[in-house]
Design a protein around this motif. Structure first.
Motif, PDB file in Angstrom:
ATOM      1  N   ASP A  59      44.691  33.227  33.871  1.00  0.00           N
ATOM      2  CA  ASP A  59      43.560  34.140  34.077  1.00  0.00           C
ATOM      3  C   ASP A  59      42.553  33.600  35.082  1.00  0.00           C
ATOM      4  O   ASP A  59      41.422  34.089  35.169  1.00  0.00           O
ATOM      5  CB  ASP A  59      42.837  34.395  32.740  1.00  0.00           C
ATOM      6  CG  ASP A  59      43.580  35.397  31.870  1.00  0.00           C
ATOM      7  OD1 ASP A  59      44.584  35.962  32.349  1.00  0.00           O
ATOM      8  OD2 ASP A  59      43.171  35.586  30.711  1.00  0.00           O
ATOM      9  N   GLU A  60      42.945  32.571  35.857  1.00  0.00           N
ATOM     10  CA  GLU A  60      42.022  31.993  36.828  1.00  0.00           C
ATOM     11  C   GLU A  60      41.572  33.045  37.842  1.00  0.00           C
ATOM     12  O   GLU A  60      42.306  33.985  38.149  1.00  0.00           O
ATOM     13  CB  GLU A  60      42.685  30.831  37.578  1.00  0.00           C
ATOM     14  CG  GLU A  60      43.117  29.681  36.690  1.00  0.00           C
ATOM     15  CD  GLU A  60      44.522  29.816  36.144  1.00  0.00           C
ATOM     16  OE1 GLU A  60      45.088  28.803  35.721  1.00  0.00           O
ATOM     17  OE2 GLU A  60      45.059  30.956  36.126  1.00  0.00           O
ATOM     18  N   GLY A  61      40.366  32.865  38.368  1.00  0.00           N
ATOM     19  CA  GLY A  61      39.854  33.766  39.382  1.00  0.00           C
ATOM     20  C   GLY A  61      38.774  34.694  38.860  1.00  0.00           C
ATOM     21  O   GLY A  61      38.386  34.644  37.693  1.00  0.00           O
ATOM     22  N   VAL A  62      38.297  35.553  39.744  1.00  0.00           N
ATOM     23  CA  VAL A  62      37.159  36.415  39.415  1.00  0.00           C
ATOM     24  C   VAL A  62      37.554  37.690  38.684  1.00  0.00           C
ATOM     25  O   VAL A  62      36.689  38.419  38.202  1.00  0.00           O
ATOM     26  CB  VAL A  62      36.374  36.786  40.700  1.00  0.00           C
ATOM     27  CG1 VAL A  62      35.797  35.535  41.338  1.00  0.00           C
ATOM     28  CG2 VAL A  62      37.287  37.518  41.703  1.00  0.00           C
ATOM     29  N   GLY A  63      38.846  37.977  38.586  1.00  0.00           N
ATOM     30  CA  GLY A  63      39.293  39.164  37.866  1.00  0.00           C
ATOM     31  C   GLY A  63      39.206  40.425  38.703  1.00  0.00           C
ATOM     32  O   GLY A  63      38.476  40.489  39.694  1.00  0.00           O
ATOM     33  N   SER A  64      39.936  41.430  38.294  1.00  0.00           N
ATOM     34  CA  SER A  64      39.944  42.703  39.011  1.00  0.00           C
ATOM     35  C   SER A  64      38.736  43.539  38.625  1.00  0.00           C
ATOM     36  O   SER A  64      38.056  43.275  37.622  1.00  0.00           O
ATOM     37  CB  SER A  64      41.226  43.475  38.682  1.00  0.00           C
ATOM     38  OG  SER A  64      41.237  43.853  37.309  1.00  0.00           O
ATOM     39  N   ASP A  65      38.447  44.562  39.433  1.00  0.00           N
ATOM     40  CA  ASP A  65      37.337  45.468  39.118  1.00  0.00           C
ATOM     41  C   ASP A  65      37.551  46.135  37.765  1.00  0.00           C
ATOM     42  O   ASP A  65      36.594  46.354  37.013  1.00  0.00           O
ATOM     43  CB  ASP A  65      37.203  46.539  40.204  1.00  0.00           C
ATOM     44  CG  ASP A  65      36.611  45.994  41.489  1.00  0.00           C
ATOM     45  OD1 ASP A  65      36.236  44.793  41.510  1.00  0.00           O
ATOM     46  OD2 ASP A  65      36.523  46.751  42.483  1.00  0.00           O
ATOM     47  N   GLU A  66      38.794  46.450  37.448  1.00  0.00           N
ATOM     48  CA  GLU A  66      39.093  47.099  36.174  1.00  0.00           C
ATOM     49  C   GLU A  66      38.804  46.163  35.002  1.00  0.00           C
ATOM     50  O   GLU A  66      38.213  46.580  33.995  1.00  0.00           O
ATOM     51  CB  GLU A  66      40.555  47.540  36.135  1.00  0.00           C
ATOM     52  CG  GLU A  66      40.931  48.323  34.884  1.00  0.00           C
ATOM     53  CD  GLU A  66      42.350  48.850  34.908  1.00  0.00           C
ATOM     54  OE1 GLU A  66      42.729  49.591  33.973  1.00  0.00           O
ATOM     55  OE2 GLU A  66      43.086  48.535  35.872  1.00  0.00           O
ATOM     56  N   GLU A  67      39.198  44.901  35.140  1.00  0.00           N
ATOM     57  CA  GLU A  67      38.939  43.925  34.079  1.00  0.00           C
ATOM     58  C   GLU A  67      37.447  43.669  33.900  1.00  0.00           C
ATOM     59  O   GLU A  67      36.966  43.474  32.780  1.00  0.00           O
ATOM     60  CB  GLU A  67      39.638  42.604  34.406  1.00  0.00           C
ATOM     61  CG  GLU A  67      41.162  42.670  34.357  1.00  0.00           C
ATOM     62  CD  GLU A  67      41.810  41.408  34.906  1.00  0.00           C
ATOM     63  OE1 GLU A  67      42.937  41.101  34.494  1.00  0.00           O
ATOM     64  OE2 GLU A  67      41.177  40.729  35.757  1.00  0.00           O
TER      65      GLU A  67
END
Length: 224
Positions: A93-101
């Motif tokens: 789950d690394e990172g800034v994530g999607s707009d949906e998440e």
């Protein structure tokens, strides 16, 4: 009563903080006056002490290390993970994530903050507002510490008949970085210990701990 219940954690720590700060001011005043008495100098009053550079440098020195700790922890947990720790996202789950998440832009809910729907600079600022504020408080506290410490250092130089030093020379001095790094290393140790200890140790009822029966290698996110 509902306000107190809903905000109990922040109010409790605010009260503890204020009590500790007041306690520090009285202890610092007593210590300062003891040192003045040893040198045959008159004592200072409470108001004079809490507005002095000596008191400010001690307060700001601790504040800047605390906010640096949280700034780096927030930043680090975007991209780095620790399997099994409730302080970390699960591996993958690394990172800034999607707009949906992240429930931003077109994916914002009806009850989402207004700026979560914003695009461009406003959207970016809100999406990074916690890191920005923590970083800003760190920088301001560090700067305040350096200014107050510079004044104190020059007062001590004057007492010993030494010439004053510039702010630049003070912040590049061994004394300044010795005091600063003493605080930083302890904060980094505390964060690292919390991340690691929470993999194997539990505290029933705390949001900072996994449920007691959760396997060591499973994060609290995966257990939900």
């Amino acid at each position: 009563m509902r306000f107190l219940r809903d905000n109990g954690l922040s109010l409790a720590f605010l009260a503890i903080f204020l009590a500790a700060l007041v306690g520090q001011s009285f202890a610092g005043l007593a210590n300062t006056n003891e040192e003045l008495a040893m040198h045959g100098l008159p004592a200072v009053g409470y108001l004079e002490f809490v507005t002095s550079s000596d008191f400010l440098v001690d307060v700001a020195e601790n504040w800047q290390s605390e906010f640096l700790q949280f700034f780096l922890f927030i930043l680090g947990t975007i991209w780095l993970v620790q399997r099994g720790s409730p302080e970390s996202k699960k591996p993958g789950d690394e990172g800034v994530g999607s707009d949906e998440e992240q429930l931003v832009g077109e994916y914002a809910r009806a009850d989402s903050p207004r700026w979560a729907r914003a695009r461009g600079v406003r959207g970016w600022l809100y999406a990074n507002s916690l890191l920005i504020v923590m970083g800003a408080v760190f920088v301001l506290s560090w700067f305040a510490q350096s200014l107050a410490g510079h004044i104190v250092a020059n007062e001590e130089n004057a007492e010993h008949g030494m010439p004053p030093e510039t702010w630049i020379s003070y912040v590049m001095s061994a004394e300044f970085w010795n005091r600063t790094l003493q605080n930083w290393q302890s904060e980094f140790l505390a964060v690292g210990a919390m991340v690691a200890f929470a993999i194997y140790l539990r505290q029933r009822g705390s949001s900072e701990s996994k449920p007691v029966g959760t396997p060591h290698g499973t994060s609290s996110v995966e257990a939900e």
